[in-house]
Design an enzyme around this catalytic site. Structure first.
Site, PDB file in Angstrom:
ATOM      1  N   CYS A  35       0.897  -1.392  -0.054  1.00 42.88           N
ATOM      2  CA  CYS A  35      -0.071  -0.130  -0.064  1.00 42.88           C
ATOM      3  C   CYS A  35       0.841   1.331   0.076  1.00 42.88           C
ATOM      4  CB  CYS A  35      -1.119  -0.137   1.013  1.00 42.88           C
ATOM      5  SG  CYS A  35      -0.391   0.524   2.667  1.00 42.88           S
ATOM      6  N   ASP A  36       1.960   1.355   0.531  1.00 41.35           N
ATOM      7  CA  ASP A  36       2.768   2.180   0.564  1.00 41.35           C
ATOM      8  C   ASP A  36       3.196   2.801  -0.768  1.00 41.35           C
ATOM      9  OD1 ASP A  36       2.987   0.657   2.774  1.00 41.35           O
ATOM     10  OD2 ASP A  36       5.013   1.369   3.416  1.00 41.35           O
TER      11      ASP A  36
END
Length: 372
Positions: free
Chosen positions: A164-165
């Protein structure tokens, strides 16, 4: 002993008075906090935090993702009138790096800092500021042209947005390049892979992102939603929307995801105004976490400024900003930044990192807009 009608009347009056006193005592701090948020104080503490970070550079190379949000935030501070010397500092950093894109194992990370190279190109129109990033993005598109749609965080997917980063690191660079060049291919790539990652990691019930597949349905008592991981996502959403065409039919989808996440984050805001490392289980790490909180404030203030969320949330956002500012030491050091990680845990409250400072400056830039 019977109570007379007059006595009951006095009891009722005292009861109503006590309720009114309670509500006035509860409401007053919110009003006071909101009125305390003003542009002068915002600029002052932004400069203080930026100056401390510039004077205490992290050992990580300036082109690395660890430094990227700081450079992004320093640029945002420089756009505020009478703070142009911070643009000079960013330009010097970019010039020293020849506006290059560093190369790492997880390629999405490489595009975090160059987002600001593209922002600078918009100001100066110097081709050298944009060409290395254009080449990198074009190669990224070519290298993944025939890739399958699996985005699990494994070695074979190092060249995808597979955690997700990554939604902060790379997508805003694609949006900026699309804006600069007018070429649809950059938006097409962004749209395809953003929503594949969302399909894999976005919990439609919680309106939060899992960090990667290790945390999806992991059979723990409470789902693990990492504060900074979700901060990366909402920060990425803001930076994508900054350069996404207003009339593009895909834009409402991004705005809706930002709206959903902002509303959920406000539900999870702690009494002190901030957020802990583990969004659904604050007891496991009960200290505030300033990098996740900074990105949340950035997104919330942006969403309010752009009328994506309701004005009723302004007091809560102002409270969050003042609480975040309260984590800055007198010398300008931002504290309570969780070190590099992929999940929630307790840490030394004196910890600081450039990406946390960047989140603070980005939050401040949107709070400055909000305080107009």
């Amino acid at each position: 002993m019977k109570t007379t009608g007059a006595e009951w009347l006095w009891v009722l009056i005292l009861f109503l008075f006590s309720i009114g006193l309670h509500f006035s005592c509860e409401a007053q701090p919110v009003e006071t906090r909101q009125s305390d948020v003003n542009r002068t104080d915002i600029e002052k503490i932004m400069r203080k935090v930026a100056d401390w970070q510039l004077a205490h550079p992290n050992k990580t190379p300036m082109g690395d993702w660890v430094q990227g949000p700081f450079i992004n935030g320093l640029f945002a501070l420089g756009l505020i009138p009478d703070n142009e010397h911070y643009l000079t500092a960013v330009e010097q950093i970019g010039s020293n790096l020849n506006w290059q894109v560093i190369k790492t194992v997880y390629i999405a990370n490489d595009h975090c800092t160059p987002q600001t190279w593209l922002d600078f190109y918009k100001l100066k129109k110097v081709p050298a500021m944009i060409e290395p990033t254009r080449k990198s993005l074009d190669k990224y598109i070519a290298d993944t042209a025939d890739a399958d749609e699996d985005v699990s965080f494994t070695n074979k997917n190092f060249n995808k947005w597979s955690w997700c980063d990554a939604l902060y690191m790379s997508p805003p660079a694609f949006a900026r390049m699309g804006n600069i060049t007018g070429e649809q291919k950059y938006y097409d790539y962004l749209n395809k892979w953003w929503w594949l990652v969302s399909k894999a990691y976005y919990d439609e019930n919680e309106h939060l992102f899992f960090r990667d597949q290790k945390y999806v349905n992991n059979h723990s008592e409470t789902k693990v939603f990492w504060s900074r991981g979700n901060g990366w996502v909402v920060g990425g959403l803001v930076r994508v929307l900054e350069d996404f065409p207003q009339n593009d039919p895909m834009r409402p989808r991004y705005e809706n995801q930002l709206r959903q996440m902002c509303n959920r984050l406000l539900e999870l805001q702690q009494p002190d105004g901030l957020w802990t490392p583990n969004l659904l289980d604050s007891k496991k790490a009960d200290e505030p976490e300033s990098s996740g909180s900074g990105f949340f404030i950035y997104a919330l203030a942006y969403a309010l400024n752009e009328k994506i969320i309701d004005q009723k949330y302004k007091p809560a956002i102002c409270k969050a900003w003042l609480a975040l500012a309260g984590l800055v030491k007198d010398n300008g050091q931002l504290t309570y930044v969780q070190p590099i990680a992929e999940s929630p845990y307790s840490f030394d409250p004196n910890s600081t990192m450039p990406y946390g400072v960047g989140a603070f400056l980005l939050a401040g830039s949107e709070m400055w807009r909000l305080a107009k």
